[in-house]
Design an enzyme around this catalytic site. Structure first.
Site, PDB file in Angstrom:
ATOM      1  N   ASP A  89       3.164  44.478  19.048  1.00 29.55           N
ATOM      2  CA  ASP A  89       2.033  43.567  18.922  1.00 29.55           C
ATOM      3  C   ASP A  89       1.820  43.291  17.429  1.00 29.55           C
ATOM      4  OD1 ASP A  89      -0.387  42.342  18.737  1.00 29.55           O
ATOM      5  OD2 ASP A  89      -1.490  43.800  19.960  1.00 29.55           O
ATOM      6  N   LYS A 145       3.111  25.234  11.010  1.00 26.91           N
ATOM      7  CA  LYS A 145       1.820  24.568  11.044  1.00 26.91           C
ATOM      8  C   LYS A 145       1.099  24.897  12.351  1.00 26.91           C
ATOM      9  CE  LYS A 145       1.504  20.105  12.110  1.00 26.91           C
ATOM     10  NZ  LYS A 145       1.616  19.569  13.476  1.00 26.91           N
ATOM     11  N   HIS A 175       8.324  19.968   9.590  1.00 22.25           N
ATOM     12  CA  HIS A 175       9.662  19.659  10.111  1.00 22.25           C
ATOM     13  C   HIS A 175      10.106  18.227   9.793  1.00 22.25           C
ATOM     14  CE1 HIS A 175       7.570  17.964  13.636  1.00 22.25           C
ATOM     15  NE2 HIS A 175       8.711  17.344  13.916  1.00 22.25           N
ATOM     16  N   LYS A 179      14.175  16.111   8.574  1.00 21.27           N
ATOM     17  CA  LYS A 179      14.832  15.010   9.293  1.00 21.27           C
ATOM     18  C   LYS A 179      15.845  14.324   8.389  1.00 21.27           C
ATOM     19  CE  LYS A 179      11.117  14.235  12.555  1.00 21.27           C
ATOM     20  NZ  LYS A 179      11.499  14.154  13.946  1.00 21.27           N
ATOM     21  N   GLU A 213       3.958   7.738  18.978  1.00 17.90           N
ATOM     22  CA  GLU A 213       4.545   8.499  20.084  1.00 17.90           C
ATOM     23  C   GLU A 213       4.059   7.931  21.406  1.00 17.90           C
ATOM     24  OE1 GLU A 213       4.879  13.016  18.992  1.00 17.90           O
ATOM     25  OE2 GLU A 213       2.899  12.324  18.451  1.00 17.90           O
ATOM     26  N   ASP A 232      -3.182  16.977  12.777  1.00 13.36           N
ATOM     27  CA  ASP A 232      -1.899  17.293  13.417  1.00 13.36           C
ATOM     28  C   ASP A 232      -0.733  16.533  12.778  1.00 13.36           C
ATOM     29  OD1 ASP A 232      -0.371  18.519  15.583  1.00 13.36           O
ATOM     30  OD2 ASP A 232      -0.243  16.512  16.461  1.00 13.36           O
ATOM     31  N   HIS A 237       2.790  15.467   8.041  1.00 10.79           N
ATOM     32  CA  HIS A 237       3.999  14.646   8.141  1.00 10.79           C
ATOM     33  C   HIS A 237       3.883  13.314   7.389  1.00 10.79           C
ATOM     34  CE1 HIS A 237       4.922  17.681  10.960  1.00 10.79           C
ATOM     35  NE2 HIS A 237       4.444  17.119  12.044  1.00 10.79           N
ATOM     36  N   LYS A 337      -0.847   8.816  19.591  1.00  4.07           N
ATOM     37  CA  LYS A 337      -0.193   9.210  20.843  1.00  4.07           C
ATOM     38  C   LYS A 337      -0.464   8.118  21.866  1.00  4.07           C
ATOM     39  CE  LYS A 337       0.079  14.075  19.998  1.00  4.07           C
ATOM     40  NZ  LYS A 337       1.410  14.200  19.405  1.00  4.07           N
TER      41      LYS A 337
HETATM   42  C1  BG6 Z   1       4.205  18.041  15.613  1.00  2.00           C
HETATM   43  C2  BG6 Z   1       2.872  17.708  16.220  1.00  2.00           C
HETATM   44  O1  BG6 Z   1       4.046  18.584  14.330  1.00  2.00           O
HETATM   45  O2  BG6 Z   1       5.001  16.876  15.527  1.00  2.00           O
HETATM   46  C3  BG6 Z   1       3.040  17.048  17.580  1.00  2.00           C
HETATM   47  O3  BG6 Z   1       2.103  18.895  16.368  1.00  2.00           O
HETATM   48  C4  BG6 Z   1       3.976  15.873  17.492  1.00  2.00           C
HETATM   49  O4  BG6 Z   1       1.778  16.628  18.092  1.00  2.00           O
HETATM   50  C5  BG6 Z   1       5.267  16.264  16.780  1.00  2.00           C
HETATM   51  O5  BG6 Z   1       4.248  15.415  18.807  1.00  2.00           O
HETATM   52  C6  BG6 Z   1       6.128  15.041  16.521  1.00  2.00           C
HETATM   53  O6  BG6 Z   1       7.353  15.458  16.016  1.00  2.00           O
HETATM   54  P1  BG6 Z   1       8.664  14.603  16.282  1.00  2.00           P
HETATM   55  O7  BG6 Z   1       9.729  15.294  15.502  1.00  2.00           O
HETATM   56  O8  BG6 Z   1       8.888  14.648  17.767  1.00  2.00           O
HETATM   57  O9  BG6 Z   1       8.359  13.227  15.807  1.00  2.00           O
END
Ligand code: BG6
Length: 489
Positions: A89, A145, A175, A179, A213, A232, A237, A337
């Site tokens: 844990d 994150k 992330h 890319k 998205e 988020d 990003h 979204k």
């Molecule tokens: C994440 C978010 O960091 O990135 C998500 O928490 C989002 O809400 C995602 O859907 C999008 O990442 P990607 O690489 O699919 O564009």
């Protein structure tokens, strides 16, 4: 550069991120022969499981996320032999003896602690690692994150983790920086001479950055309803993409050279006041509708979401950078979204011709460079060309570069590249503490204003490009979002 042998410890090893992204990414790199023969992945969990039982969960929950064409049973079986399950844990110091027993005690073996856990556990885990004597000076820690929910909490994470690990040991993941297309943007800007002289207020009229998205929040209401699109997506990003577009040329690709330049951009973002943010920031939330022909529910009816929620699922804003290079050039950022399409792109629009020598000057369109991150990675440069035949009639044409077509090589997912960088100790694509804090500092007035004024997000129908006010935001400057400017098919 070949990797040295390593023990990669995944806190949250049985969780969603590990199963969907991290283990498939490590498998892909194993298949690509990047991993040393004896390297291991130690997955931490609280279930009373053996490694064999854990591997059954991996088979069920992780293997389906390996891309079909790259899955090969023999290499998958051999990859699974690297996985060791450690029952403990993370929040209980007494259980760290299990991890100590599982880790190899050799300073030549790279030791990485990947915290794929809620941020509330970051400090506790780091302290426990330190107390157990496992956080050696050579070890590294990776933070996922959300890295805080405002400036104060981000500072607290930085301070608490910083008490155990030095800045050069801390890898804060965004992330998007992993890319391919984002790295290509660095190559485009700093590997060619032709863009840099034009990359400034004299020649660029505006920049649009969109991450749209089609998906909704799925089963993530618990997290998302306390977060929202600004925290988020935009704070991290989108701002990271903006930094890469806007930064000055770094002196080299070394981590601090790049991060110093990104930090300067964040610090030159013009701060919002209640008046300017009322005019320049749009907050939206999806209602029911149709996305690509499928009926989808309203955000407030998503499983687990508060039926009166004021959380935004869309944000669009106009940012300004106060610097010699960028003053007067609007940067429009947008994410949402349940949008009409899934795409991520950066659109750099150049200024109109200063003077046209052609009669049909009205049809002349300013040059435009589109950097596509998703769904396919590529570049598009819009130019004016002469229509063949008699007369001097011009028409906009497109120069296209499709990276998949051009390189005909398998793509690496962002997590594959970022994990390799962590294992190599390469920090360029990770955020430094001051960058993280500068990004929070800039978005915080927006968060505060929305909260204090109880700002209701504007509703938008699922399957559209967000509230009409987002079009009005850019329309006010005589511009359009790219999809609005494209001719209908
Ligand atoms: C994440 C978010 O960091 O990135 C998500 O928490 C989002 O809400 C995602 O859907 C999008 O990442 P990607 O690489 O699919 O564009």
């Amino acid at each position: 550069m070949a990797l040295s042998d390593f023990d990669l410890v995944l806190f949250g090893g049985g969780g969603d991120l590990a199963m969907r992204k991290l283990l498939p990414a490590m498998y892909a790199r194993d298949r690509g022969n990047d991993l040393p023969a004896t390297a291991r992945i130690l997955c931490i969990g609280r279930h009373d499981w053996t490694t064999e039982q854990f591997l059954e969960a991996v088979e069920k929950n992780s293997k389906p996320h390996v891309k079909g064409e790259s899955l090969d049973e023999k290499s998958w079986t051999s990859f699974c032999k690297r996985i060791v399950y450690v029952k403990m844990d993370g929040s209980d110091a007494a259980t760290y003896s299990a991890l100590a027993a599982a880790l190899r005690n050799d300073p030549k073996i790279t030791r990485v602690f990947y915290l794929a856990t809620p941020p509330s556990l970051f400090a506790t885990i780091c302290n426990n690692l330190s107390q157990a004597g496992l956080a050696t000076p050579e070890s590294r820690v990776v933070l996922e994150k959300p890295l805080g929910r405002d400036l104060a909490s981000a500072k607290q994470i930085n301070a608490e983790v910083g008490r155990v690990f030095s800045e050069s040991q801390i890898f804060r993941i965004d992330h998007y920086l992993g890319k391919e297309a984002v790295q290509n943007l660095l190559a485009l800007r700093f590997g060619n001479v032709m863009f840099e002289p034009l990359w400034r207020r004299d020649w660029i009229s505006d920049v649009q950055i969109t991450i749209a998205e089609e998906i909704g929040i799925g089963s993530r209401a618990g997290y998302y309803d306390t977060s929202g699109a600004l925290r988020d997506m935009l704070q991290n990003h989108l701002l990271q993409l903006l930094c890469i577009v806007a930064m000055e040329p770094p002196v080299c690709i070394e981590p601090n050279a790049v991060r110093d330049e990104k930090l300067k951009v964040l610090r030159s973002l013009k701060a919002f006041t209640p008046t300017t943010l009322r005019q320049n920031v749009i907050r939206g939330q999806y209602r029911g509708g149709h996305v690509q022909g499928t009926e989808v529910p309203s955000y407030r009816k998503e499983p687990g979401a508060n039926p009166n929620s004021r959380t935004e699922t869309f944000v669009a804003l106009k940012a300004e950078i106060d610097s010699w290079r960028w003053t007067g050039v609007p940067f429009y950022l947008r994410t949402g979204k349940r949008m009409a399409d899934s795409l991520a792109e950066i659109v750099v629009r150049f200024k109109p011709l200063p003077h046209s020598i052609f009669a049909q000057s009205a049809s002349s369109q300013p040059n435009c460079l589109v950097i596509r991150l998703q769904p396919d990675e590529g570049l598009q440069l819009n130019l004016m060309a002469k229509i063949p035949g008699d007369g001097m009639r011009l028409k906009p044409v497109e120069l296209e570069l499709d990276f998949r077509e051009t390189f005909k090589m398998p793509r690496m997912e962002a997590y594959e590249r970022l994990l390799l960088d962590v294992l190599r100790g390469q920090l360029t694509l990770f955020m430094r503490s001051d960058e993280l804090e500068a990004a929070w500092e800039w978005v915080e007035p927006i968060l505060k204003y929305w909260e204090e004024e109880e700002v209701e997000p504007m509703p938008y129908t699922s399957g559209t490009w967000g509230p009409a006010a987002a079009s009005a935001l850019i329309g006010r400057d005589g511009l359009q979002w790219r999809e609005e400017a494209l001719p209908e098919n």
